[in-house]
Scaffold this motif. Structure first.
Motif, PDB file in Angstrom:
ATOM      1  N   ILE A 149     -24.838 -10.389 -42.879  1.00 44.12           N
ATOM      2  CA  ILE A 149     -26.069  -9.744 -42.410  1.00 44.12           C
ATOM      3  C   ILE A 149     -25.995  -8.241 -42.645  1.00 44.12           C
ATOM      4  O   ILE A 149     -26.965  -7.623 -43.107  1.00 44.12           O
ATOM      5  CB  ILE A 149     -26.314 -10.071 -40.920  1.00 44.12           C
ATOM      6  CG1 ILE A 149     -26.688 -11.546 -40.772  1.00 44.12           C
ATOM      7  CG2 ILE A 149     -27.390  -9.174 -40.331  1.00 44.12           C
ATOM      8  CD1 ILE A 149     -26.739 -12.034 -39.336  1.00 44.12           C
ATOM      9  N   VAL A 150     -24.843  -7.635 -42.359  1.00 43.66           N
ATOM     10  CA  VAL A 150     -24.675  -6.186 -42.565  1.00 43.66           C
ATOM     11  C   VAL A 150     -24.801  -5.848 -44.047  1.00 43.66           C
ATOM     12  O   VAL A 150     -25.465  -4.866 -44.420  1.00 43.66           O
ATOM     13  CB  VAL A 150     -23.316  -5.712 -41.990  1.00 43.66           C
ATOM     14  CG1 VAL A 150     -22.984  -4.305 -42.441  1.00 43.66           C
ATOM     15  CG2 VAL A 150     -23.334  -5.805 -40.477  1.00 43.66           C
ATOM     16  N   VAL A 151     -24.212  -6.665 -44.912  1.00 40.81           N
ATOM     17  CA  VAL A 151     -24.296  -6.393 -46.358  1.00 40.81           C
ATOM     18  C   VAL A 151     -25.740  -6.524 -46.840  1.00 40.81           C
ATOM     19  O   VAL A 151     -26.237  -5.674 -47.588  1.00 40.81           O
ATOM     20  CB  VAL A 151     -23.353  -7.347 -47.141  1.00 40.81           C
ATOM     21  CG1 VAL A 151     -23.631  -7.301 -48.628  1.00 40.81           C
ATOM     22  CG2 VAL A 151     -21.909  -6.985 -46.864  1.00 40.81           C
ATOM     23  N   VAL A 152     -26.426  -7.577 -46.414  1.00 40.15           N
ATOM     24  CA  VAL A 152     -27.829  -7.765 -46.819  1.00 40.15           C
ATOM     25  C   VAL A 152     -28.674  -6.605 -46.300  1.00 40.15           C
ATOM     26  O   VAL A 152     -29.523  -6.059 -47.030  1.00 40.15           O
ATOM     27  CB  VAL A 152     -28.359  -9.130 -46.318  1.00 40.15           C
ATOM     28  CG1 VAL A 152     -29.871  -9.224 -46.478  1.00 40.15           C
ATOM     29  CG2 VAL A 152     -27.672 -10.261 -47.054  1.00 40.15           C
ATOM     30  N   ALA A 153     -28.465  -6.203 -45.054  1.00 40.81           N
ATOM     31  CA  ALA A 153     -29.226  -5.080 -44.493  1.00 40.81           C
ATOM     32  C   ALA A 153     -28.938  -3.804 -45.284  1.00 40.81           C
ATOM     33  O   ALA A 153     -29.867  -3.019 -45.567  1.00 40.81           O
ATOM     34  CB  ALA A 153     -28.879  -4.896 -43.019  1.00 40.81           C
ATOM     35  N   ALA A 154     -27.706  -3.569 -45.660  1.00 42.74           N
ATOM     36  CA  ALA A 154     -27.354  -2.373 -46.426  1.00 42.74           C
ATOM     37  C   ALA A 154     -28.021  -2.391 -47.795  1.00 42.74           C
ATOM     38  O   ALA A 154     -28.526  -1.356 -48.274  1.00 42.74           O
ATOM     39  CB  ALA A 154     -25.836  -2.271 -46.568  1.00 42.74           C
ATOM     40  N   VAL A 155     -28.037  -3.571 -48.426  1.00 43.44           N
ATOM     41  CA  VAL A 155     -28.689  -3.682 -49.736  1.00 43.44           C
ATOM     42  C   VAL A 155     -30.197  -3.426 -49.601  1.00 43.44           C
ATOM     43  O   VAL A 155     -30.789  -2.708 -50.408  1.00 43.44           O
ATOM     44  CB  VAL A 155     -28.408  -5.075 -50.358  1.00 43.44           C
ATOM     45  CG1 VAL A 155     -29.306  -5.332 -51.566  1.00 43.44           C
ATOM     46  CG2 VAL A 155     -26.952  -5.187 -50.735  1.00 43.44           C
ATOM     47  N   VAL A 156     -30.822  -3.995 -48.565  1.00 46.47           N
ATOM     48  CA  VAL A 156     -32.267  -3.785 -48.355  1.00 46.47           C
ATOM     49  C   VAL A 156     -32.547  -2.314 -48.095  1.00 46.47           C
ATOM     50  O   VAL A 156     -33.472  -1.722 -48.684  1.00 46.47           O
ATOM     51  CB  VAL A 156     -32.774  -4.674 -47.199  1.00 46.47           C
ATOM     52  CG1 VAL A 156     -34.190  -4.276 -46.789  1.00 46.47           C
ATOM     53  CG2 VAL A 156     -32.722  -6.137 -47.593  1.00 46.47           C
ATOM     54  N   ILE A 157     -31.773  -1.683 -47.244  1.00 48.59           N
ATOM     55  CA  ILE A 157     -31.965  -0.248 -46.954  1.00 48.59           C
ATOM     56  C   ILE A 157     -31.737   0.574 -48.211  1.00 48.59           C
ATOM     57  O   ILE A 157     -32.497   1.506 -48.503  1.00 48.59           O
ATOM     58  CB  ILE A 157     -31.036   0.204 -45.799  1.00 48.59           C
ATOM     59  CG1 ILE A 157     -31.490  -0.441 -44.493  1.00 48.59           C
ATOM     60  CG2 ILE A 157     -31.016   1.721 -45.680  1.00 48.59           C
ATOM     61  CD1 ILE A 157     -30.545  -0.231 -43.338  1.00 48.59           C
ATOM     62  N   GLY A 158     -30.720   0.220 -48.974  1.00 48.47           N
ATOM     63  CA  GLY A 158     -30.454   0.936 -50.225  1.00 48.47           C
ATOM     64  C   GLY A 158     -31.602   0.792 -51.211  1.00 48.47           C
ATOM     65  O   GLY A 158     -31.996   1.767 -51.871  1.00 48.47           O
ATOM     66  N   LEU A 159     -32.151  -0.413 -51.328  1.00 44.40           N
ATOM     67  CA  LEU A 159     -33.294  -0.619 -52.228  1.00 44.40           C
ATOM     68  C   LEU A 159     -34.520   0.155 -51.760  1.00 44.40           C
ATOM     69  O   LEU A 159     -35.238   0.754 -52.572  1.00 44.40           O
ATOM     70  CB  LEU A 159     -33.626  -2.114 -52.314  1.00 44.40           C
ATOM     71  CG  LEU A 159     -32.777  -2.924 -53.286  1.00 44.40           C
ATOM     72  CD1 LEU A 159     -33.096  -4.400 -53.158  1.00 44.40           C
ATOM     73  CD2 LEU A 159     -32.998  -2.457 -54.712  1.00 44.40           C
ATOM     74  N   VAL A 160     -34.761   0.148 -50.460  1.00 42.98           N
ATOM     75  CA  VAL A 160     -35.912   0.888 -49.921  1.00 42.98           C
ATOM     76  C   VAL A 160     -35.760   2.380 -50.220  1.00 42.98           C
ATOM     77  O   VAL A 160     -36.699   3.041 -50.684  1.00 42.98           O
ATOM     78  CB  VAL A 160     -36.071   0.624 -48.412  1.00 42.98           C
ATOM     79  CG1 VAL A 160     -37.057   1.598 -47.777  1.00 42.98           C
ATOM     80  CG2 VAL A 160     -36.499  -0.809 -48.163  1.00 42.98           C
TER      81      VAL A 160
END
Length: 100
Positions: free
Chosen positions: A80-91
């Protein structure tokens, strides 16, 4: 215990018929009886140890199950932390790229 009594009686008979002093026979009978008590005590201790080992084995199995559940939860949380980091990074990437 019954066998011990029978053996003691037979021993007394044997000693009496062979002419050996009956006092020695009683002493040997007492020693045999005492050893029987020691064997009973050892048997009881072995039984207690067996029960404790079984309890310990059950606890180790339960601890292993808890550890596996914990590992699974940590893996899910990490995912979940990795997915959240990827989403935040993409945003962040997409918002800064559009402003240039």
């Amino acid at each position: 215990r019954a066998q011990l009594t029978v053996l003691t009686l037979r021993w007394d008979e044997l000693l009496g018929s062979s002419g050996i002093n009956a006092e020695y026979g009683r002493e040997i009978g007492a020693m045999v009886h005492e050893q029987g008590d020691m064997i009973d005590n050892i048997e009881a201790n072995v039984e207690v140890a067996k029960d404790r080992v079984e309890d310990g084995t059950a606890q180790v199995i339960k601890a292993s199950e808890y550890q596996n559940k914990y590992r699974k939860k940590v893996f899910i949380l990490l995912a979940i932390v990795v997915v959240a980091a990827v989403v935040i990074g993409l945003v962040i990437y997409l918002t800064t790229r559009g402003k240039k």
